[in-house]
Design a protein around this motif. Sequence first.
Motif: not given
Length: 471
Positions: A64-69
């Motif tokens: 969605g509008n969240i990035t996971y790093i």
Amino acid sequence: MEEQRQHFLVVTFPVQGHLNPGRHLAKRLALLAAGARITISTPISGHRRMFSSISTPDEEVQDGNITYIPFSDGDDDGSSSRNFKSYVTDLELLGSQHLAAIIRRLSDGGQPVTCVIYTLLLPWAGRVAREHGITSVQFWIQPATILAICYHFFHGHQSIVSAHSNDPTFRLNLPNLPTLQIRDLPTFLTITDRDNPNFHFLSAFKDTIEAMKAGEKVLVNTFDELEPDAFGLMREHMDLVAIGPVMPPAQADASDSTPVTRDLFGEDGSRYMEWLNTQRERSVVYASFGSNLVLKKGQMEGIRRGLMESGRPYLWAVRREPSEIAVPDKEAAEPKTGEKGMEIEWCAQLRVLSHAALGCFVTHCGWNSTAESLVSGVPVVAVGRWADQATNAWMVEREWGVGVRAEVGKDGEVEAEEVRSCIEMVMGDGERGLQIRRKAAMWKERAREAIGEGGSSDRNLRAFIQAIQNS
């Protein structure tokens, strides 16, 4: 020249109880901080379980509008047998290096981080942020009362707690707090044996408290009306902001088809929701003891017997270890309409708690589960075992009146009769049960007011975002 966008980087411990509030906060930030970038970073061991379909364990994910790093903590497959001290040492060493690299990479890519928010036990994340000139903010994912208890423990009361750590009924008077017994304290405060694998939680919490005293803003996963005394006390020492209970944007009203979280464990399809739909209103006992606790065979049998002897339909989300516990046969695990019980491995808990059929929650009283019960208005049978759970159980019964606390037997386990009698007390027609249900309904209304638009927690979070944007 394009104006720099706010970029919140949320750093969490790789366990369900930390990831859930971290992710829920990230979603709230995405909704309220117009145009802001939101990134979540957790160790690879947790990341790869949230996103089981990724091609490589450290693959960056856009959800969605969240990035996971993710970053490495030296235990990328989650199988390490290191003790807690060794783990947190490696976590700090490797995590600091990798988090710094992530911050540099994002900056080089034109997406500089402007605020790092980190959950419990990760004070080094704040240090990395400050070294890069970035605002650092703690996210205290437990109640304010536990923060107050920990503060007093490390400021003048450690010796008296240690001296009476083996006397669960010893009464302790801490400034501006109700009288507590030793058994009501977070369990890590009563560990005096340095060989105990959990002994080093003490130093981890002390470091966390010291970072708060240094002036960092602290977001707290509770609301002002729930713990006014603890907040009044701790705001004299720290910059606290109550923003909870932090829930998914849809709160507890998600439809059956709406995913409200991305858990580390796969839920058992939709069969439990279909089964709940066949049950009478406020008739079902839901039991779950969280993501970390695996019950021993004897304790599991006692709880199952207590659930069955209550005579009420029950849904039990139970974590099993195949080496210790025999899983019921498939037919027994697939109850049909009219059968009393269903046992599953995992479920979407907010969906269950918000179902009209729910009448009682038998819980370990982790703070996420406790907060979800408050928002859902479901009375509680509290079976707190370790960490913050005993204190949460005490508050459920003594402070808020929304449930009862199950007593453990001489062997440290909760017996079947105790489970049965507590369920009857909470769900029965006696005055105590009626009072508990009235209190649960009252706190549901207050909790939802706090997190609803214009409520105290909503206003506090909006003010926090505005302050970050103006800094």
